[in-house]
Design a protein around this motif. Structure first.
Motif, mmCIF file in Angstrom:
data_model
loop_
_atom_site.group_PDB
_atom_site.id
_atom_site.type_symbol
_atom_site.label_atom_id
_atom_site.label_comp_id
_atom_site.label_asym_id
_atom_site.label_seq_id
_atom_site.Cartn_x
_atom_site.Cartn_y
_atom_site.Cartn_z
ATOM 1 N N SER A 37 34.451 35.225 15.533
ATOM 2 C CA SER A 37 33.750 35.385 16.806
ATOM 3 C C SER A 37 34.287 36.637 17.486
ATOM 4 C CB SER A 37 33.978 34.168 17.718
ATOM 5 O OG SER A 37 35.318 34.141 18.177
ATOM 6 N N GLY A 38 33.606 37.064 18.528
ATOM 7 C CA GLY A 38 34.085 38.209 19.297
ATOM 8 C C GLY A 38 35.461 37.930 19.885
ATOM 9 N N LEU A 39 35.630 36.709 20.420
ATOM 10 C CA LEU A 39 36.923 36.382 21.026
ATOM 11 C C LEU A 39 38.033 36.286 19.990
ATOM 12 C CD1 LEU A 39 35.805 34.001 23.892
ATOM 13 C CD2 LEU A 39 36.936 36.220 24.117
ATOM 14 N N GLU A 84 39.103 39.808 19.563
ATOM 15 C CA GLU A 84 39.893 40.240 20.716
ATOM 16 C C GLU A 84 41.310 39.672 20.651
ATOM 17 O OE1 GLU A 84 37.932 39.476 24.443
ATOM 18 O OE2 GLU A 84 36.017 40.230 23.724
ATOM 19 N N TYR A 103 33.296 40.580 30.375
ATOM 20 C CA TYR A 103 32.811 39.302 29.856
ATOM 21 C C TYR A 103 33.773 38.185 30.295
ATOM 22 C CZ TYR A 103 31.556 35.777 26.400
ATOM 23 O OH TYR A 103 31.177 34.618 25.791
ATOM 24 N N GLU A 146 34.802 47.754 29.406
ATOM 25 C CA GLU A 146 33.497 47.275 28.955
ATOM 26 C C GLU A 146 32.465 48.126 29.679
ATOM 27 O OE1 GLU A 146 33.501 42.878 28.902
ATOM 28 O OE2 GLU A 146 31.365 43.101 29.300
ATOM 29 N N ASP A 166 35.010 47.472 24.596
ATOM 30 C CA ASP A 166 34.104 46.425 24.123
ATOM 31 C C ASP A 166 32.707 47.037 24.147
ATOM 32 O OD1 ASP A 166 32.321 44.306 23.897
ATOM 33 O OD2 ASP A 166 33.604 42.897 24.985
ATOM 34 N N THR A 213 29.884 45.833 22.914
ATOM 35 C CA THR A 213 28.865 44.821 22.629
ATOM 36 C C THR A 213 27.524 45.122 23.296
ATOM 37 O OG1 THR A 213 30.557 43.116 22.359
ATOM 38 C CG2 THR A 213 28.339 42.356 22.849
ATOM 39 N N PHE A 214 27.569 45.500 24.583
ATOM 40 C CA PHE A 214 26.318 45.682 25.333
ATOM 41 C C PHE A 214 25.510 46.876 24.843
ATOM 42 C CE2 PHE A 214 25.794 43.343 29.565
ATOM 43 C CZ PHE A 214 26.278 42.178 29.030
ATOM 44 N N SER A 259 31.328 41.696 19.972
ATOM 45 C CA SER A 259 30.818 40.389 19.639
ATOM 46 C C SER A 259 29.586 40.692 18.802
ATOM 47 C CB SER A 259 30.442 39.612 20.901
ATOM 48 O OG SER A 259 29.708 38.463 20.516
ATOM 49 N N THR A 305 27.823 38.657 17.477
ATOM 50 C CA THR A 305 26.881 37.604 17.843
ATOM 51 C C THR A 305 25.658 38.182 18.555
ATOM 52 O OG1 THR A 305 28.878 36.305 18.334
ATOM 53 C CG2 THR A 305 26.784 35.386 19.062
ATOM 54 N N LYS A 306 25.855 39.306 19.226
ATOM 55 C CA LYS A 306 24.834 39.846 20.122
ATOM 56 C C LYS A 306 23.934 40.852 19.394
ATOM 57 C CE LYS A 306 27.318 37.247 22.767
ATOM 58 N NZ LYS A 306 28.401 37.753 23.611
ATOM 59 N N VAL A 346 27.427 33.606 14.903
ATOM 60 C CA VAL A 346 28.515 33.991 15.804
ATOM 61 C C VAL A 346 29.523 34.814 15.009
ATOM 62 C CG1 VAL A 346 30.461 33.093 17.180
ATOM 63 C CG2 VAL A 346 28.225 31.978 17.300
ATOM 64 N N GLY A 347 29.943 35.953 15.569
ATOM 65 C CA GLY A 347 30.926 36.778 14.859
ATOM 66 C C GLY A 347 31.504 37.856 15.757
ATOM 67 N N LEU A 357 23.060 36.843 24.475
ATOM 68 C CA LEU A 357 22.232 38.024 24.700
ATOM 69 C C LEU A 357 22.090 38.780 23.380
ATOM 70 C CD1 LEU A 357 24.287 40.947 25.005
ATOM 71 C CD2 LEU A 357 25.315 39.201 26.414
HETATM 72 C C1 LIG Z 1 29.758 37.420 23.899
HETATM 73 C C2 LIG Z 1 30.690 38.495 24.260
HETATM 74 C C3 LIG Z 1 32.035 38.447 23.859
HETATM 75 C C4 LIG Z 1 32.620 37.257 23.102
HETATM 76 O O1 LIG Z 1 32.063 37.139 21.839
HETATM 77 P P1 LIG Z 1 31.880 35.735 21.067
HETATM 78 O O2 LIG Z 1 31.215 36.155 19.804
HETATM 79 O O3 LIG Z 1 31.034 34.862 21.936
HETATM 80 O O4 LIG Z 1 33.235 35.182 20.873
HETATM 81 C C5 LIG Z 1 32.836 39.510 24.188
HETATM 82 N N1 LIG Z 1 32.375 40.561 24.895
HETATM 83 C C6 LIG Z 1 31.105 40.629 25.299
HETATM 84 C C7 LIG Z 1 30.645 41.800 26.085
HETATM 85 C C8 LIG Z 1 30.218 39.601 25.006
HETATM 86 O O5 LIG Z 1 28.956 39.671 25.442
#
Ligand SMILES: *Cc1c(COP(=O)(O)O)cnc(C)c1O
Length: 394
Positions: A78-80, A83, A104, A147, A176, A178-179, A198, A200-201, A210-211, A341
């Motif tokens: 997962s993203g966490l 981290e 986040y 972020e 981060d 992700t966005f 993450s 996942t997004k 999830v990753g 998201l």
């Molecule tokens: C969702 C998210 C995370 C955490 O990721 P997971 O895959 O849910 O553990 C971290 N940073 C941002 C910006 C996220 O949107």
């Protein structure tokens, strides 16, 4: 593969060589925990046990590194988990972290409650304010966590300036991404030390896996990069193996599959979000639209400089406060009410009770008037009609 291949080509081909045994165009899902040895220690391709390495995960890790212009990609459950592996490798009790004040919620919770219980201190700061960041860095600060765009207020922070500031202070600069996703923003090229995702997004992109991932810059292996980063990359690789929060082969496969269409998806996410931001911006019931693509956004010029598109995330503040925000979030139809998201389908989220409930009452609390939209890649006319319907019910 061709070294000079461009982003969309890398997304499809990096790490994705056809299977040499059968010619299968798509690398197989190696659903195996272990590998036969040709005599003791006689490993085939270095694979011994799937916590340490699995070919489907290797394919994803190679793809991730290529997309961020890095050398080493590491994929996590997962993203966490990504981290946590990074932070636990870098930090020791007594160390201090500077984090953005609207990161986040889960990142804030991890640092505050999990690492905090272990003696790590943190300061939250508006990372779009360079002076505030400079003032927050202490002698014991080891990490600056950025972020951008931030979540959910879409604040834009200057990665190049923060990387310079962080490096001068001897602090590890983590972004981060992700966005934005690497299709729109490449923090390593802007000077950041480590990129976190993450997956996942947007990278996975289909809300079905999830990753998480970490990417370290180029020049680690051949000595042309910074030696302390090569050392860190090696230590985090060890943590990934020794603590074991790896992604499984099927999850790695789904993420790789999603990544191949990242470029075209981000184009559509961005154009749809821009149209929706403009529509919301015209309505009296909306106090403010937080979208870096709007000229009125305080970070617009910086975003235009450090990103190649403005992405699919936006937030709004409802003039009618918390009650109106709840009503809006519960009255869209195509935009489904859910956490998360970055998928192809549009989602609406009420941060103060959902994604950011864990930071209620802290200095990272999100106002009750805020609603966050993850704009999908559906037909924009249908999305606009859905938004109009919700606005009409305000
Ligand atoms: C969702 C998210 C995370 C955490 O990721 P997971 O895959 O849910 O553990 C971290 N940073 C941002 C910006 C996220 O949107």
């Amino acid at each position: 593969m061709h070294d000079q291949a461009r982003f969309d080509t890398l997304a499809i081909h990096a790490g994705q060589e056809f299977d040499p045994t059968t010619g299968a165009v798509i690398p197989p899902i190696y659903q195996t925990s272990t590998y036969v040895q040709d005599g003791i220690g006689g490993l085939r391709g270095g694979y011994e046990y799937s916590r340490g390495g699995n070919p489907t995960r290797t394919a994803l890790e190679t793809q991730l590194a290529a997309l961020e212009g890095g050398e080493l990609g590491l994929s996590f459950a997962s993203g966490l988990a990504a981290e946590d592996a990074l932070l636990r490798t870098v930090l020791a009790p007594g160390d201090h972290v500077v984090i953005g004040n609207d990161v986040y919620g889960g990142t804030h919770r991890l640092i505050r409650r999990v690492h905090g219980a272990w003696g790590v201190r943190h300061t939250t700061v508006d990372t779009s304010d360079l002076d505030a960041v400079r003032a927050a860095i202490e002698p014991s600060t080891k990490v600056l966590w950025i972020e951008t765009p931030s979540n959910p207020l879409m604040k834009i922070s200057d990665v190049a300036a923060l990387a310079e500031l962080g490096r001068a202070a001897g602090v590890l600069v983590v972004v981060d991404n992700t966005f934005a996703s690497p299709a729109l923003q490449q923090p390593l090229a802007l000077g950041a030390d480590v990129v976190v995702h993450s997956t996942t997004k947007y990278l996975g992109g289909h809300s079905d896996v999830v990753g998480g991932a970490l990417v370290f810059g180029a020049g680690l292996g051949d000595g042309t990069g910074r030696p302390e980063l090569a050392d860190l990359a090696e230590r985090v690789t060890f943590t990934q193996f020794a603590a074991g929060a790896v992604s499984g082969p099927f999850d790695a496969f789904l993420t790789s599959r999603g990544i191949k269409t990242l470029g075209v998806r981000m184009d559509r996410h961005s154009s749809n979000a821009m149209a929706i931001a403009r529509r919301l911006d015209e309505h009296a019931g909306i106090e403010r639209v937080y979208y870096p693509g709007l000229e009125s956004h305080p970070g617009h010029e910086l975003a235009a400089r450090q990103m190649s598109g403005f992405g699919g995330m936006l937030s709004i503040s409802l003039a009618g406060g918390g009650e109106a925000a709840r009503r809006f979030a519960e009255s869209t139809e195509l935009f489904q009410l859910a956490e998360s998201l970055g998928g192809v389908e549009s989602l609406v989220n009420y941060p103060s009770e959902m994604t950011h409930a864990s930071v209620k009452g802290t200095d990272a609390e999100v106002p009750e008037s805020i609603v966050r939209l993850s704009v999908g890649i559906e037909d924009v006319a249908d999305l606009l009609a859905d938004i109009d319907g919700a606005l009409a019910r305000l």
